[in-house]
Design an enzyme around this catalytic site. Structure first.
Site, mmCIF file in Angstrom:
data_model
loop_
_atom_site.group_PDB
_atom_site.id
_atom_site.type_symbol
_atom_site.label_atom_id
_atom_site.label_comp_id
_atom_site.label_asym_id
_atom_site.label_seq_id
_atom_site.Cartn_x
_atom_site.Cartn_y
_atom_site.Cartn_z
ATOM 1 N N ASN A 153 36.693 13.312 -1.577
ATOM 2 C CA ASN A 153 35.308 13.335 -1.525
ATOM 3 C C ASN A 153 34.883 13.389 -2.745
ATOM 4 O O ASN A 153 35.006 15.076 -3.908
ATOM 5 C CB ASN A 153 34.815 15.059 -1.211
ATOM 6 N N TRP A 154 34.515 12.403 -3.723
ATOM 7 C CA TRP A 154 33.722 12.240 -4.738
ATOM 8 C C TRP A 154 32.493 12.340 -4.970
ATOM 9 O O TRP A 154 31.732 12.479 -6.256
ATOM 10 C CB TRP A 154 34.104 10.090 -4.855
ATOM 11 N N LYS A 155 31.907 12.223 -3.849
ATOM 12 C CA LYS A 155 29.996 13.506 -4.621
ATOM 13 C C LYS A 155 29.680 12.291 -4.576
ATOM 14 O O LYS A 155 29.461 11.577 -4.572
ATOM 15 C CB LYS A 155 30.252 14.456 -4.892
ATOM 16 N N HIS A 170 28.905 19.847 4.845
ATOM 17 C CA HIS A 170 29.614 20.328 3.304
ATOM 18 C C HIS A 170 28.739 21.597 2.980
ATOM 19 O O HIS A 170 27.376 21.467 3.218
ATOM 20 C CB HIS A 170 29.782 19.125 2.948
ATOM 21 N N GLU A 176 36.065 25.326 4.071
ATOM 22 C CA GLU A 176 36.190 25.473 2.532
ATOM 23 C C GLU A 176 35.544 26.928 2.115
ATOM 24 O O GLU A 176 33.539 27.097 2.304
ATOM 25 C CB GLU A 176 35.138 24.206 2.102
ATOM 26 N N SER A 218 38.837 23.791 -4.639
ATOM 27 C CA SER A 218 40.092 23.554 -5.944
ATOM 28 C C SER A 218 41.336 23.846 -5.790
ATOM 29 O O SER A 218 42.517 23.607 -6.272
ATOM 30 C CB SER A 218 39.959 24.702 -6.711
ATOM 31 N N GLY A 246 36.804 18.206 -6.896
ATOM 32 C CA GLY A 246 37.733 17.352 -8.588
ATOM 33 C C GLY A 246 38.682 16.571 -8.747
ATOM 34 O O GLY A 246 38.630 15.983 -9.734
HETATM 35 P P1 PGA Z 1 37.043 20.845 -5.329
HETATM 36 O O1 PGA Z 1 35.602 20.456 -3.964
HETATM 37 O O2 PGA Z 1 37.915 20.130 -4.708
HETATM 38 O O3 PGA Z 1 36.248 20.170 -6.412
HETATM 39 O O4 PGA Z 1 36.924 21.905 -5.404
HETATM 40 C C1 PGA Z 1 35.725 20.357 -2.500
HETATM 41 C C2 PGA Z 1 34.840 19.799 -2.215
HETATM 42 O O5 PGA Z 1 33.670 20.436 -2.410
HETATM 43 O O6 PGA Z 1 34.803 19.465 -0.564
#
Ligand code: PGA
Length: 244
Positions: free
Chosen positions: A8-10, A93, A165, A210, A232
């Site tokens: 997920n590159w957001k 999300h 999540e 994370s 991330g």
């Molecule tokens: P993260 O994000 O791996 O940076 O914690 C996960 C997500 O928001 O889907």
């Protein structure tokens, strides 16, 4: 079913950086035993689709509209995403729930529209720190599932995915830390059992929050963790390929 790893590159990357990262993924992440899916932003989706076309990487979107067509300025139809080669779509999300005020009714409508367009929704659920502290995690998750999956019918177990999540574990949140693998497993099993009751199918349940190359193998040893959503760590090709 194969384990599913979703990047997920957001909204973290420039247009150019998204294309560069897609090219690096194409070179470094291939011939996998796992199903790997990239979710870039809308703008880079068409070019990323072309870049990864000859690889085994799959394409996902970070969101899609609650209807399939019509007068909805600024929205993107799941039908058009499908036509572009998108297979999966993240829905609900926690960042969209929090910053864009997406509520249960909208999330439910988005799932129904995505299914109508033959996309595979990845429904994201997770308790916030408040629910965790108050010992309400399972009740909260059960309610999120019940409302998001209202009137949802799927033909096969592959038609929908759920991602657990915990909001407080997402790396960009203050003091975030991943859940322990065993604690996660217990909640994943709870979600899987609940989802079976609603959907009458055993769908895949991913974990997100994370995830990194150090903790990923411990998570994947758990019976009810069918893959990840990685935020991330998906921005660094080395870390992401190690997780894959
Ligand atoms: P993260 O994000 O791996 O940076 O914690 C996960 C997500 O928001 O889907």
């Amino acid at each position: 079913m194969k384990k599913l790893i979703v990047a997920n590159w957001k909204m973290q990357l420039s247009y150019q950086a998204s294309l560069d990262l897609a090219r690096k993924y194409s070179k470094k992440i291939s011939g996998l035993k796992k199903e790997v899916v990239i979710c870039p932003d809308y703008l880079s989706l068409p070019i990323v689709a072309t870049i990864i076309k000859k690889t085994k990487l799959g394409l996902g979107a970070q969101d899609s509209a609650a209807v399939t067509a019509g007068a909805y300025t600024g929205e993107v139809s799941p039908v058009n995403l499908r036509a572009l080669g998108v297979k999966y779509v993240l829905i609900g999300h926690s960042e969209r729930r929090e910053h864009l005020h997406e509520n249960a009714a909208i999330i439910n409508a988005k799932i129904l529209a995505a299914l109508a367009a033959k996309l595979i929704p990845i429904l994201c659920i997770g308790e916030r720190l408040t629910e965790k502290i108050n010992g309400q995690t399972k009740d909260y998750l059960a309610e999120e599932l019940r409302r998001a999956l209202k009137n949802v019918k799927i033909k096969t177990a592959a038609d929908l995915v759920i991602a657990y999540e915990p909001v407080w574990a997402i790396s960009t949140n203050k003091n975030a830390k991943p859940l322990g693998a065993e604690e996660a497993e217990e909640i994943q099993k709870f979600i899987k059992d609940r989802a079976v009751k609603i959907l009458h199918k055993t769908v895949r349940i991913l974990y997100g929050g994370s995830v990194n190359p150090k903790n990923s193998s411990e998570f994947l040893k758990q019976k009810n963790i069918d893959g990840f959503i990685v935020g991330g760590a998906s921005l660094k090709v080395k870390d992401f390929s190690l997780i894959c």
